[in-house]
Design an enzyme around this catalytic site. Sequence first.
Site, PDB file in Angstrom:
ATOM      1  N   TYR A   1      11.670  -9.349  22.802  1.00  0.00           N
ATOM      2  CA  TYR A   1      11.827  -7.910  22.570  1.00  0.00           C
ATOM      3  C   TYR A   1      13.317  -7.628  22.364  1.00  0.00           C
ATOM      4  O   TYR A   1      13.933  -6.836  23.063  1.00  0.00           O
ATOM      5  CB  TYR A   1      11.244  -7.093  23.724  1.00  0.00           C
ATOM      6  CG  TYR A   1      10.691  -5.767  23.249  1.00  0.00           C
ATOM      7  CD1 TYR A   1       9.522  -5.719  22.499  1.00  0.00           C
ATOM      8  CD2 TYR A   1      11.345  -4.574  23.506  1.00  0.00           C
ATOM      9  CE1 TYR A   1       9.022  -4.524  22.033  1.00  0.00           C
ATOM     10  CE2 TYR A   1      10.851  -3.371  23.046  1.00  0.00           C
ATOM     11  CZ  TYR A   1       9.682  -3.355  22.313  1.00  0.00           C
ATOM     12  OH  TYR A   1       9.193  -2.157  21.843  1.00  0.00           O
TER      13      TYR A   1
ATOM     14  N   HIS B   1      17.110  -6.883  21.357  1.00  0.00           N
ATOM     15  CA  HIS B   1      17.910  -5.712  20.989  1.00  0.00           C
ATOM     16  C   HIS B   1      19.329  -6.173  20.677  1.00  0.00           C
ATOM     17  O   HIS B   1      19.631  -7.381  20.729  1.00  0.00           O
ATOM     18  CB  HIS B   1      17.877  -4.667  22.113  1.00  0.00           C
ATOM     19  CG  HIS B   1      18.215  -5.216  23.462  1.00  0.00           C
ATOM     20  ND1 HIS B   1      19.454  -5.700  23.779  1.00  0.00           N
ATOM     21  CD2 HIS B   1      17.452  -5.404  24.579  1.00  0.00           C
ATOM     22  CE1 HIS B   1      19.465  -6.127  25.030  1.00  0.00           C
ATOM     23  NE2 HIS B   1      18.248  -5.973  25.543  1.00  0.00           N
TER      24      HIS B   1
ATOM     25  N   GLY C   1      21.964  -6.127  22.346  1.00  0.00           N
ATOM     26  CA  GLY C   1      22.602  -6.901  23.417  1.00  0.00           C
ATOM     27  C   GLY C   1      22.322  -8.389  23.254  1.00  0.00           C
ATOM     28  O   GLY C   1      23.221  -9.229  23.352  1.00  0.00           O
ATOM     29  N   HIS C   2      21.053  -8.724  22.966  1.00  0.00           N
ATOM     30  CA  HIS C   2      20.702 -10.132  22.736  1.00  0.00           C
ATOM     31  C   HIS C   2      21.431 -10.667  21.491  1.00  0.00           C
ATOM     32  O   HIS C   2      21.927 -11.789  21.485  1.00  0.00           O
ATOM     33  CB  HIS C   2      19.196 -10.282  22.486  1.00  0.00           C
ATOM     34  CG  HIS C   2      18.316  -9.897  23.645  1.00  0.00           C
ATOM     35  ND1 HIS C   2      17.471  -8.812  23.614  1.00  0.00           N
ATOM     36  CD2 HIS C   2      18.141 -10.474  24.861  1.00  0.00           C
ATOM     37  CE1 HIS C   2      16.797  -8.743  24.754  1.00  0.00           C
ATOM     38  NE2 HIS C   2      17.195  -9.726  25.533  1.00  0.00           N
TER      39      HIS C   2
ATOM     40  N   GLY D   1      24.388 -12.709  29.407  1.00  0.00           N
ATOM     41  CA  GLY D   1      24.991 -11.382  29.390  1.00  0.00           C
ATOM     42  C   GLY D   1      25.510 -10.977  30.762  1.00  0.00           C
ATOM     43  O   GLY D   1      24.879 -11.263  31.786  1.00  0.00           O
ATOM     44  N   GLN D   2      26.637 -10.289  30.763  1.00  0.00           N
ATOM     45  CA  GLN D   2      27.172  -9.760  32.022  1.00  0.00           C
ATOM     46  C   GLN D   2      26.262  -8.679  32.600  1.00  0.00           C
ATOM     47  O   GLN D   2      26.310  -8.375  33.778  1.00  0.00           O
ATOM     48  CB  GLN D   2      28.570  -9.188  31.800  1.00  0.00           C
ATOM     49  CG  GLN D   2      29.253  -8.844  33.123  1.00  0.00           C
ATOM     50  CD  GLN D   2      30.300  -7.788  32.980  1.00  0.00           C
ATOM     51  OE1 GLN D   2      31.199  -7.941  32.153  1.00  0.00           O
ATOM     52  NE2 GLN D   2      30.201  -6.718  33.749  1.00  0.00           N
ATOM     53  N   LYS D   3      25.391  -8.133  31.772  1.00  0.00           N
ATOM     54  CA  LYS D   3      24.428  -7.147  32.264  1.00  0.00           C
ATOM     55  C   LYS D   3      23.683  -7.704  33.483  1.00  0.00           C
ATOM     56  O   LYS D   3      23.434  -6.981  34.443  1.00  0.00           O
ATOM     57  CB  LYS D   3      23.462  -6.802  31.134  1.00  0.00           C
ATOM     58  CG  LYS D   3      22.148  -6.295  31.581  1.00  0.00           C
ATOM     59  CD  LYS D   3      21.941  -4.888  31.188  1.00  0.00           C
ATOM     60  CE  LYS D   3      20.544  -4.395  31.470  1.00  0.00           C
ATOM     61  NZ  LYS D   3      19.589  -5.396  31.836  1.00  0.00           N
TER      62      LYS D   3
ATOM     63  N   VAL E   1      26.355  -4.772  26.219  1.00  0.00           N
ATOM     64  CA  VAL E   1      26.231  -3.899  25.047  1.00  0.00           C
ATOM     65  C   VAL E   1      25.463  -2.651  25.473  1.00  0.00           C
ATOM     66  O   VAL E   1      24.424  -2.753  26.139  1.00  0.00           O
ATOM     67  CB  VAL E   1      25.514  -4.622  23.888  1.00  0.00           C
ATOM     68  CG1 VAL E   1      25.350  -3.695  22.696  1.00  0.00           C
ATOM     69  CG2 VAL E   1      26.289  -5.878  23.493  1.00  0.00           C
TER      70      VAL E   1
ATOM     71  N   SER F   1      15.451  -4.537  27.284  1.00  0.00           N
ATOM     72  CA  SER F   1      14.089  -4.496  26.741  1.00  0.00           C
ATOM     73  C   SER F   1      13.253  -3.496  27.526  1.00  0.00           C
ATOM     74  O   SER F   1      12.325  -2.888  26.997  1.00  0.00           O
ATOM     75  CB  SER F   1      13.447  -5.882  26.846  1.00  0.00           C
ATOM     76  OG  SER F   1      14.264  -6.851  26.243  1.00  0.00           O
TER      77      SER F   1
HETATM   78  P1  AMP Z   1      16.442 -10.826  28.900  1.00  0.00           P
HETATM   79  O1  AMP Z   1      15.698 -10.989  27.613  1.00  0.00           O
HETATM   80  O2  AMP Z   1      16.442  -9.429  29.417  1.00  0.00           O
HETATM   81  O3  AMP Z   1      16.048 -11.854  29.931  1.00  0.00           O
HETATM   82  O4  AMP Z   1      17.971 -11.119  28.577  1.00  0.00           O
HETATM   83  C1  AMP Z   1      18.364 -12.304  27.933  1.00  0.00           C
HETATM   84  C2  AMP Z   1      19.869 -12.396  27.948  1.00  0.00           C
HETATM   85  O5  AMP Z   1      20.412 -11.256  27.298  1.00  0.00           O
HETATM   86  C3  AMP Z   1      20.456 -12.393  29.369  1.00  0.00           C
HETATM   87  O6  AMP Z   1      21.565 -13.291  29.407  1.00  0.00           O
HETATM   88  C4  AMP Z   1      20.907 -10.965  29.546  1.00  0.00           C
HETATM   89  O7  AMP Z   1      21.974 -10.816  30.461  1.00  0.00           O
HETATM   90  C5  AMP Z   1      21.356 -10.642  28.135  1.00  0.00           C
HETATM   91  N1  AMP Z   1      21.361  -9.186  27.923  1.00  0.00           N
HETATM   92  C6  AMP Z   1      20.339  -8.321  28.100  1.00  0.00           C
HETATM   93  N2  AMP Z   1      20.733  -7.057  27.851  1.00  0.00           N
HETATM   94  C7  AMP Z   1      22.046  -7.127  27.524  1.00  0.00           C
HETATM   95  C8  AMP Z   1      23.033  -6.161  27.171  1.00  0.00           C
HETATM   96  N3  AMP Z   1      22.761  -4.860  27.115  1.00  0.00           N
HETATM   97  N4  AMP Z   1      24.274  -6.585  26.895  1.00  0.00           N
HETATM   98  C9  AMP Z   1      24.572  -7.918  26.957  1.00  0.00           C
HETATM   99  N5  AMP Z   1      23.700  -8.877  27.271  1.00  0.00           N
HETATM  100  C10 AMP Z   1      22.448  -8.493  27.561  1.00  0.00           C
END
Ligand code: AMP
Length: 312
Positions: free
Chosen positions: A32, A34, A36-37, A147-149, A176, A186
């Site tokens: 999903y 975005h 950020g990814h 991501g630092q998120k 992001v 997501s």
């Molecule tokens: P997820 O799909 O949510 O497991 O995230 C996958 C990777 O994307 C992880 O390393 C998250 O930290 C990174 N990530 C998710 N959202 C953001 C964002 N807004 N900014 C930067 N990295 C992100």
Amino acid sequence: MKIIRSFEAMREQVQAWRRQGQSIGLVPTMGYLHEGHLALVRNVQLQADVAVVSIFVNPTQFGPNEDFTRYPHDFAADEKACRATGVTAIFQPSAELMYPADFSTWVNESELSQGLCGRSRPGHFRGVATVVTKLFNLTGAEVAVFGQKDIQQALIIERLAKDLNLPVRIVIAPIVRETDGLAMSSRNCHLSADERRDAPAIFRGLTRAQAAFAEGERNTAVLRGLVVTELEAVAARIDYVELVDHRRLQPLTLVQVPAVLAVAAFFGRTRLIDNLILSESVTTQVPERLKAEVSTFSAPPSLGAWHTACRP
Ligand code: AMP
């Protein structure tokens, strides 16, 4: 762009890339996708010859009452976004492949995973550490961008790579945000219109605290209080607002920099997390890998509205 779903195909591809002398970069995701990814993808493309994006909603990192079954997915849109960003391969294994019936080996980081999200989501980081170790092994990644998120996750992965001597370099990339400051996620698509309107309170609180810090406030209770006040007005529930040190994620009573101001709060049923690094001076105090996030928020390049709402 290749779409790889079996371990055998992934191994053959890794061998082929290695024969060609190509370095492999990985961005692990739950799909999903975005902006950020995609920022992580662009980051990994600068550091490796091939960029692999894994898409796997990892069941073992969700608790029994969490949102595993309603986690959003849209593979067609993810594939399109990956193609447009120049991803070399998507790796999308099934849960049955990743966790066969006799699966019984886990990776457990035991220090950094205790507090923050680890406290309210028991077992979460064991699931994360285990799946990420598997993904590193399967993709042969030499560099992986997180991501630092999810800063706690990123630091745990850094620690596990060091502790277990994994031949992979971990990079932490800045958060992001949407134009109103909400960290892209997501899960944002689960927010109702009212919750989406209220959710930027997280970033507002964080920036209030950052401003007070810049004015000289060092009392963590006061700094945390500024965030809590913003959230109390709108959040359904605050899970935590904590100020911790950036290495071991231990709670601080007086800010020693750089410190991480971290938040988890529910808007409706949706749990959102965010954080900010507090530091004296971007140039002298902040570790290189965390520098980018210290500067105050600037609006990210936008892909349009598609990532802000659940796609049909
Ligand atoms: P997820 O799909 O949510 O497991 O995230 C996958 C990777 O994307 C992880 O390393 C998250 O930290 C990174 N990530 C998710 N959202 C953001 C964002 N807004 N900014 C930067 N990295 C992100």
